[in-house]
Structure formats: structure tokens, C-alpha cells
Design a protein around this motif. Structure first.
Motif, PDB file in Angstrom:
ATOM      1  N   PRO A   1       0.881  -1.286   0.005  1.00 20.99           N
ATOM      2  CA  PRO A   1      -0.065   0.088  -0.150  1.00 20.99           C
ATOM      3  C   PRO A   1       1.030   1.264  -0.041  1.00 20.99           C
ATOM      4  CG  PRO A   1      -0.935  -1.541   1.772  1.00 20.99           C
ATOM      5  CD  PRO A   1       0.432  -2.048   0.971  1.00 20.99           C
ATOM      6  N   PRO A   2       0.582   2.192  -0.925  1.00 22.32           N
ATOM      7  CA  PRO A   2       1.255   3.297  -0.873  1.00 22.32           C
ATOM      8  C   PRO A   2       0.746   4.544  -0.035  1.00 22.32           C
ATOM      9  CG  PRO A   2      -0.398   3.236  -2.813  1.00 22.32           C
ATOM     10  CD  PRO A   2      -0.397   1.983  -1.928  1.00 22.32           C
ATOM     11  N   LEU A   3       0.881   4.139   1.360  1.00 19.42           N
ATOM     12  CA  LEU A   3       0.061   4.986   2.365  1.00 19.42           C
ATOM     13  C   LEU A   3       1.277   5.382   3.293  1.00 19.42           C
ATOM     14  CD1 LEU A   3      -2.954   2.915   2.937  1.00 19.42           C
ATOM     15  CD2 LEU A   3      -2.997   4.674   1.553  1.00 19.42           C
TER      16      LEU A   3
ATOM     17  N   SER B   1      -0.261   6.691  -6.035  1.00 20.72           N
ATOM     18  CA  SER B   1       0.492   7.116  -4.863  1.00 20.72           C
ATOM     19  C   SER B   1      -0.553   7.982  -4.138  1.00 20.72           C
ATOM     20  CB  SER B   1       1.784   7.800  -5.149  1.00 20.72           C
ATOM     21  OG  SER B   1       1.444   8.982  -6.031  1.00 20.72           O
ATOM     22  N   GLN B   2      -0.473   8.129  -2.675  1.00 19.39           N
ATOM     23  CA  GLN B   2      -1.032   8.843  -2.017  1.00 19.39           C
ATOM     24  C   GLN B   2      -0.908  10.488  -2.139  1.00 19.39           C
ATOM     25  OE1 GLN B   2      -0.238   8.363   2.232  1.00 19.39           O
ATOM     26  NE2 GLN B   2      -2.314   8.794   3.057  1.00 19.39           N
ATOM     27  N   TRP B   3      -1.871  11.253  -1.844  1.00 25.23           N
ATOM     28  CA  TRP B   3      -2.011  12.419  -1.979  1.00 25.23           C
ATOM     29  C   TRP B   3      -1.724  13.300  -3.537  1.00 25.23           C
ATOM     30  CZ3 TRP B   3       1.972  11.364   2.402  1.00 25.23           C
ATOM     31  CH2 TRP B   3       1.084  11.267   3.443  1.00 25.23           C
ATOM     32  N   GLY B   4      -2.236  12.612  -4.445  1.00 26.77           N
ATOM     33  CA  GLY B   4      -2.194  13.532  -5.621  1.00 26.77           C
ATOM     34  C   GLY B   4      -2.101  12.511  -6.686  1.00 26.77           C
ATOM     35  N   ALA B   5      -1.896  11.116  -6.687  1.00 24.88           N
ATOM     36  CA  ALA B   5      -1.979  10.074  -7.740  1.00 24.88           C
ATOM     37  C   ALA B   5      -0.769  10.285  -8.882  1.00 24.88           C
ATOM     38  CB  ALA B   5      -3.171   9.977  -8.004  1.00 24.88           C
TER      39      ALA B   5
ATOM     40  N   VAL C   1     -15.854  -6.236  -3.535  1.00 28.32           N
ATOM     41  CA  VAL C   1     -14.648  -5.778  -3.782  1.00 28.32           C
ATOM     42  C   VAL C   1     -14.679  -4.214  -3.938  1.00 28.32           C
ATOM     43  CG1 VAL C   1     -12.435  -5.948  -5.056  1.00 28.32           C
ATOM     44  CG2 VAL C   1     -13.444  -7.804  -4.546  1.00 28.32           C
ATOM     45  N   TYR C   2     -13.914  -3.478  -3.328  1.00 28.86           N
ATOM     46  CA  TYR C   2     -13.915  -1.932  -3.647  1.00 28.86           C
ATOM     47  C   TYR C   2     -12.476  -1.672  -3.793  1.00 28.86           C
ATOM     48  CZ  TYR C   2     -18.251  -1.370  -0.749  1.00 28.86           C
ATOM     49  OH  TYR C   2     -19.672  -1.693  -0.601  1.00 28.86           O
ATOM     50  N   PHE C   3     -12.409  -0.662  -4.990  1.00 32.51           N
ATOM     51  CA  PHE C   3     -11.224  -0.211  -5.162  1.00 32.51           C
ATOM     52  C   PHE C   3     -10.757   1.208  -5.012  1.00 32.51           C
ATOM     53  CE2 PHE C   3     -12.195  -3.634  -8.272  1.00 32.51           C
ATOM     54  CZ  PHE C   3     -10.879  -4.183  -8.420  1.00 32.51           C
ATOM     55  N   HIS C   4      -9.387   1.410  -4.642  1.00 34.04           N
ATOM     56  CA  HIS C   4      -9.289   3.048  -4.583  1.00 34.04           C
ATOM     57  C   HIS C   4      -8.242   3.524  -5.800  1.00 34.04           C
ATOM     58  CE1 HIS C   4     -10.334   3.551  -0.182  1.00 34.04           C
ATOM     59  NE2 HIS C   4      -9.729   2.343   0.081  1.00 34.04           N
ATOM     60  N   ILE C   5      -8.401   4.835  -5.810  1.00 33.25           N
ATOM     61  CA  ILE C   5      -7.403   5.474  -6.848  1.00 33.25           C
ATOM     62  C   ILE C   5      -6.158   5.958  -6.108  1.00 33.25           C
ATOM     63  CG2 ILE C   5      -7.053   7.377  -8.805  1.00 33.25           C
ATOM     64  CD1 ILE C   5      -8.878   4.972  -9.311  1.00 33.25           C
ATOM     65  N   SER C   6      -6.568   7.067  -5.174  1.00 36.28           N
ATOM     66  CA  SER C   6      -5.490   7.457  -4.331  1.00 36.28           C
ATOM     67  C   SER C   6      -6.221   8.133  -3.213  1.00 36.28           C
ATOM     68  CB  SER C   6      -4.792   8.788  -5.225  1.00 36.28           C
ATOM     69  OG  SER C   6      -3.793   9.255  -4.246  1.00 36.28           O
ATOM     70  N   ASP C   7      -5.218   8.001  -2.187  1.00 35.06           N
ATOM     71  CA  ASP C   7      -5.976   8.642  -0.838  1.00 35.06           C
ATOM     72  C   ASP C   7      -5.826  10.138  -0.656  1.00 35.06           C
ATOM     73  OD1 ASP C   7      -7.140   8.060   1.971  1.00 35.06           O
ATOM     74  OD2 ASP C   7      -4.856   8.671   2.644  1.00 35.06           O
ATOM     75  N   GLU C   8      -6.593  10.758  -0.273  1.00 37.75           N
ATOM     76  CA  GLU C   8      -6.794  12.291   0.342  1.00 37.75           C
ATOM     77  C   GLU C   8      -6.206  13.113  -0.716  1.00 37.75           C
ATOM     78  OE1 GLU C   8      -6.969  12.135   5.171  1.00 37.75           O
ATOM     79  OE2 GLU C   8      -4.898  11.812   4.169  1.00 37.75           O
ATOM     80  N   PRO C   9      -6.891  13.169  -2.017  1.00 38.06           N
ATOM     81  CA  PRO C   9      -6.215  13.963  -3.099  1.00 38.06           C
ATOM     82  C   PRO C   9      -7.044  15.549  -2.534  1.00 38.06           C
ATOM     83  CG  PRO C   9      -8.250  12.805  -3.800  1.00 38.06           C
ATOM     84  CD  PRO C   9      -7.708  12.274  -2.607  1.00 38.06           C
TER      85      PRO C   9
ATOM     86  N   ALA D   1      -6.641  12.394 -14.204  1.00 35.06           N
ATOM     87  CA  ALA D   1      -5.677  11.600 -15.338  1.00 35.06           C
ATOM     88  C   ALA D   1      -5.533  10.215 -14.794  1.00 35.06           C
ATOM     89  CB  ALA D   1      -4.373  12.196 -15.268  1.00 35.06           C
ATOM     90  N   ALA D   2      -5.385   9.755 -13.335  1.00 35.51           N
ATOM     91  CA  ALA D   2      -5.121   8.432 -12.775  1.00 35.51           C
ATOM     92  C   ALA D   2      -6.546   8.034 -13.164  1.00 35.51           C
ATOM     93  CB  ALA D   2      -4.739   8.585 -11.616  1.00 35.51           C
ATOM     94  N   LYS D   3      -7.453   8.646 -12.907  1.00 39.00           N
ATOM     95  CA  LYS D   3      -8.892   7.988 -12.910  1.00 39.00           C
ATOM     96  C   LYS D   3      -9.149   7.430 -14.269  1.00 39.00           C
ATOM     97  CE  LYS D   3     -13.186   6.736 -11.980  1.00 39.00           C
ATOM     98  NZ  LYS D   3     -14.186   7.800 -11.493  1.00 39.00           N
ATOM     99  N   GLN D   4      -8.800   8.458 -15.428  1.00 40.87           N
ATOM    100  CA  GLN D   4      -8.863   7.911 -16.627  1.00 40.87           C
ATOM    101  C   GLN D   4      -8.214   6.762 -17.019  1.00 40.87           C
ATOM    102  OE1 GLN D   4      -8.086  11.679 -18.533  1.00 40.87           O
ATOM    103  NE2 GLN D   4     -10.057  12.426 -18.249  1.00 40.87           N
TER     104      GLN D   4
END
Length: 552
Positions: free
Chosen positions: A215-217, A269-273, A326-334, A344-347
Motif C-alpha cells: 500500500p502506498p500509504l 500514490s497518496q496525495w495526488g496520484a 470488492v472495493y477499489f481505490h485510486i489515491s488517498d486524500e487528494p 488523469a489517474a482515474k482515466q
């Protein structure tokens, strides 16, 4: 004994060594639903000279359902932020009650001139007969009876239903491997992981962070955490193959423990992907780092990898029959300044995650407004715009940044401030709750590991108690905390409210929550007392009892 005093105390009151507890909200007659754990404390004061030890005896027809533990003081060097409200028990560094441990064979400590407490759990099984059960708790010193407490526990003839929404406390397996000095994926590692998961499930966690990749946390830019990647990767040019043996073992362990939902670790990655998480794999016969901080999150190389990975993962999920859970995450706390990189990451994964559940912790409404997050996990202090234009699914979370007005679980905050969460989740019909720290035993940004028995604040970075709910016991099993039990009570309150709604209607529950304007509950405004929550839960239980009797 002349110099020994006892006092029954609510589980929501924190007994400081230098202050007599108020006893507010304690009940000599407890009520519980089948399948519920109810807790209270016995505070005691020793005014004699020198240290002594006492023993505990429980006399009750449900003796086997009663567990007595010792409340231990823990160091809080950074108890709270400089910015804060007035609703803290103290703001000074010190030793404060939190850790719950077995009473030593020698007995519980009687420390001269100090208040301490014993924590009593009454664990009601689902198959117990409804009725009233007496409990007598006797404290002795040698042959002398030095204190006695008599209470009654009424068991209502209804089983507490399961938690109706997901709740996740982020599970950091690398911290367990580091603390216990275990090789990742060894038999000992799996045993320890399962021990900690079992406790999480017992205390109302039903979703588990699943590290398909490390996890990139809470990782410094350019830094790394210990590799705990469940999925094996083999690279041949720009083609990848995947091994899911450890992932399957993880899912099997979760099912064995009672986990219902799987929270896939963040894909960026966290805080901005802006980068990829650390991903290792076999390449040219060697295990190497394939992606990481130097990877462009929206670049073609990582996009190609994710497409192949997510295609394979979804097939594996279907094979295991868990895709709907199952639940997916993109990036934490953007933050808003990072919305472009998040978009861009979501796309990058939009097509591959079509039809899947995607959720992320955030505070800015624009992320939802632009359609970037279908299930926002909103910070409790930023709920207003989300409630005004409510998403179909809305979660809540708090962490170090929610230090004013709203519920949280720092060690020096009152217990009612933690337990009120269940009432708030019911009133506002939240679809889940997330917190980042079930067992984070590192400094901030994971620069180095810490000893959680000596450091409760991530090395002075977060208010004490924010990073973890359980302590790593010497027997490789977790030792619980007051805060874990308060969160358990909050979730049990929520479960009881939904039970009452099913027996009656939602309006009946809301009337139990808010009888008068003074009892209005919002995320920032709520009755700040132990008595309110005690009385609220008693009203809920009384309404359940009445509704049950009407149906007989």
C-alpha cells in the motif's frame, strides 16, 4: 479495607490516575441484546502506603461470559494539536488510560495515592436465554474482601443483527512483520495476521485493506515500506503474468475470520496520484522493482500494466465469487491542487473499473461533482455540501485532521466523543466508515518503526491514539484498547438502531435519538455527555423490548 475505595464507572469515562472519576452515566442495571458485548469499569483508589496487589473474583450464572481486564496507562507525548476545541480531557503530555491487558497472576496493582480501573466485559452469546442475570464482582487483598460491586444484566430477547454497512480500519501487515521480526508470507506471518484480523472482526470491522501491492500509504516521497505484495508478477517485455496464490490465501483467511468486504490497496500514490505504488516482480530471472516513485502514474507503461493486472484480477475475483464485495481505490486524500493528476489517474483505469465500486477518502466536494469518485469517503468536518447534494452512497472518515468539533478517538478525548459516531451514522444514513490506523506502528511517513507501547503518536506527528487501535501483544495476538471498545460500542449502537427500525420504523429511532432540541445531533454539534449516550441506548433497548413483546 480502610484505605481502599471503589466506584462503578461507565466505559465512556477515562480514569486518570490523579483525579477521582465522576461516575456519570454508570448503571447498576445493564441491558444488552443477544450477541452484544457490554462494558463498564470499576475504578479503585488505594490510599495506603506502599504498593499492594489485589485479586478479582466474579460470581454469576454467566461467569464464563465475563472478562475482567486491567486498564493500563500509556505515554502520550503528543496528546493533541495546538489547534483544537475545548472538548479534550487534557492537553498536557502525560500517562493516560488506554491499554487493556490481562490481570497478572500476582493480581491487579494498587498504587499508592492513585486512581486506577478494571475493565469488565459481559459478552452475551446469541443463544443465551433472555432474562436478568446478577453479577457480583469481589475484590480481595489476601483473605480480606476490600470491595464488592453488584450489578444486573438484562438480556433482551433479540439478536443484534450484523453491521449493515462496511467499516474498515486500515490494516498494516508490514508493521506486524517488522514488530515481530517475521518473514513476510511465512507460516508465522500468516498466523499473526489472522490473529489481528480475528480481533478486528470481533470488534465490528467487516472490511479489510487487501495489499495486492504494497500500500502506498504514509510513505515519504522516494521512500519505501516493507514489501507485502500479495500478487506475484512476472514481466516479459511489456507483457505480464500474475500469480494469485497468496491473494487466494488471503481471501480464504478473510472468509474464515468473517470479513465480508475486500478493500483493494490504492492503485496510485497518496496525495495526488502522481506515481505508482511500489510493485515488484520477476524480470529476466530476478526479483526487481517494476514500478514506483519514478513511474508516471498516467504514462503508457503503467497504463498497460494496470490493464493487464485488472483484467486478471477481475477474473480471479469472479472465480472466487467475491467481485460484488470488492472495493477499489485510486489515491488517498487528494487535494484540489491535485485534481488534475487524480483525474488523469482515474482515466487510466476508468474502462477497466467500469461496473466496479470505486471510493476514496477526500474533503473537497468538486471531486464528486466532476464524477471522479462515485462513493466519496468524506471527512466528518466537511460533510455539509455532500449532505446538501447527496451522492447515492456516502461514507465518512476522520483522522489526524479532524481535531475540532467532530467525533474522533484520540486518547485524551472524552469517550462519548468516540461513541457518538454510531448515532451520527444512523441519523445521516452513512454507507460506511473508514479510518487509516488499525495498527500503524511507524513514524510519520514510515521513516522508521516505533514501539507502540512507548510511542502512541507516530513519533510526535499525530495525536496519541490516531495511528492504531490495538497493541502488539507478546503472545503475537493484539491487546485491545479503550478506544477499540468505544468504537465497538458505537457500531453496536448503530446495529441496535437498525434493529429497532426493522421492528418499528425510522421515526421511532429518531425520536429516541433526539427527544428535545437540546439533544440535536449533527456531525459538529451533539450532546457532549456520557449520560446522553447511556440514556439514548437505554431508550433504544426499551423500544426494542416493547416492540418484541408486541409481536409475541
Amino acid at each position: 479495607m480502610k484505605y481502599f475505595r471503589i466506584k462503578m464507572v461507565s466505559a465512556m469515562e477515562k480514569v486518570f490516575a490523579d483525579k477521582e472519576p465522576s461516575g456519570e452515566g454508570n448503571l447498576a442495571r445493564l441491558t444488552a441484546l443477544k450477541g452484544e458485548t457490554v462494558s463498564f469499569q470499576i475504578a479503585y483508589y488505594w490510599a495506603g502506603n506502599g504498593k499492594e496487589r489485589g485479586k478479582v473474583e466474579v460470581i454469576s450464572p454467566i461467569r464464563n461470559q465475563v472478562d475482567v481486564r486491567l486498564v493500563q496507562l500509556v505515554p502520550c507525548e503528543y496528546p493533541c494539536h495546538m489547534s483544537r476545541d475545548e472538548d479534550y480531557l487534557t492537553t498536557a503530555p502525560g500517562l493516560y488510560p488506554d491499554l487493556l491487558t490481562k490481570i497478572p497472576e500476582l493480581g491487579f496493582p494498587m498504587v499508592s495515592g492513585q486512581w486506577r480501573s478494571l475493565w469488565i466485559d459481559v459478552e452475551i452469546p446469541e443463544d443465551i436465554q433472555a432474562g436478568e442475570y446478577p453479577l457480583e464482582i469481589r475484590l480481595t487483598h489476601g483473605e480480606d474482601l476490600i470491595g464488592k460491586l453488584e450489578v444486573f444484566c438484562e438480556v433482551i430477547d433479540q439478536v443484534l443483527p450484523k453491521l449493515p454497512v462496511p467499516r474498515t480500519e486500515w490494516f498494516h501487515t508490514d508493521c506486524l512483520a517488522d514488530y515481530y521480526q517475521l518473514e513476510v508470507f511465512s507460516d508465522e506471518y500468516w498466523e499473526v495476521v489472522e490473529n489481528f484480523v480475528k480481533t478486528a472482526v470481533k470488534r465490528n470491522c467487516n472490511m479489510l485493506l487487501t495489499p495486492v501491492f504494497t500500500p502506498p500509504l504514509d510513505t515519504a516521497v522516494g521512500g519505501e515500506r516493507r514489501t507485502v505484495q500479495l500478487v506475484d508478477v512476472k514481466a516479459e517485455g511489456n507483457q505480464y503474468t500474475f500469480g494469485f496464490a497468496n491473494f487466494e490465501k488471503w481471501v480464504s483467511m478473510c472468509q474464515r475470520c468473517g470479513i465480508e468486504y475486500y478493500e483493494i490497496s490504492h492503485l496510485f500514490s497518496q496525495w495526488g496520484a502522481v506515481a505508482a505504488p511500489k510493485i515488484v516482480g520477476e524480470k529476466d530471472g530476478e526479483l526487481v522493482k517494476l514500478f514506483g516513485w519514478d513511474t508516471d502514474a498516467s504514462g503508457e507503461a503503467y497504463k498497460n500494466f494496470l490493464h493487464q493486472f485488472l483484467t486478471a484480477l477481475k477474473e480471479e475475483m469472479d472465480r472466487l465469487g467475491i467481485r460484488e464485495k470488492v472495493y477499489f481505490h485510486i489515491s488517498d486524500e487528494p487535494q484540489m491542487t491535485q485534481i488534475d493528476s487524480y483525474r488523469a489517474a482515474k482515466q487510466v483505469v476508468a474502462e477497466d473499473l467500469e461496473g466496479c465500486i470505486v471510493f476514496d477518502a477526500l474533503s473537497d466536494y468538486d471531486f464528486y461533482k466532476e464524477g471522479l469518485v462515485s462513493q466519496p469517503v468524506c471527512a466528518l468536518n466537511h460533510m455539509e455540501p455532500f449532505l446538501e447534494d447527496r451522492p447515492e452512497k456516502l461514507w465518512g472518515y476522520y483522522c489526524t485532521g479532524q481535531y475540532e468539533d467532530v467525533s474522533n478517538r484520540f486518547i485524551v478525548q472524552p469517550g462519548y466523543r468516540t461513541r457518538i459516531l454510531g448515532v451520527q451514522m444512523y441519523k445521516y444514513q452513512l454507507d460506511g466508515f473508514l479510518h487509516w490506523g488499525y495498527n500503524f506502528y511507524n513514524s510519520e511517513k514510515s521513516l522508521y518503526p516505533i514501539d507502540p507501547y512507548r510511542c502512541t503518536d507516530a513519533s510526535g506527528a499525530f495525536p496519541s491514539g490516531d495511528p492504531f487501535l490495538v497493541y502488539p501483544g507478546a503472545d503475537r495476538k493484539p491487546e485491545e484498547s479503550i478506544r477499540l471498545m468505544l468504537m465497538d460500542e458505537a457500531m453496536n449502537d448503530l446495529r441496535a438502531m437498525y434493529l429497532l427500525e426493522g421492528l418499528t420504523d425510522r421515526n421511532t429511532v429518531l425520536k429516541c435519538i433526539e427527544r428535545t432540541p437540546d439533544e440535536e445531533v449533527t456531525f459538529k454539534k451533539y450532546p457532549r455527555s456520557i449520560s446522553y449516550l447511556t440514556d439514548c441506548r437505554e431508550r433504544i433497548n426499551a423500544a426494542i423490548r416493547t416492540a418484541t413483546q408486541k409481536k409475541i
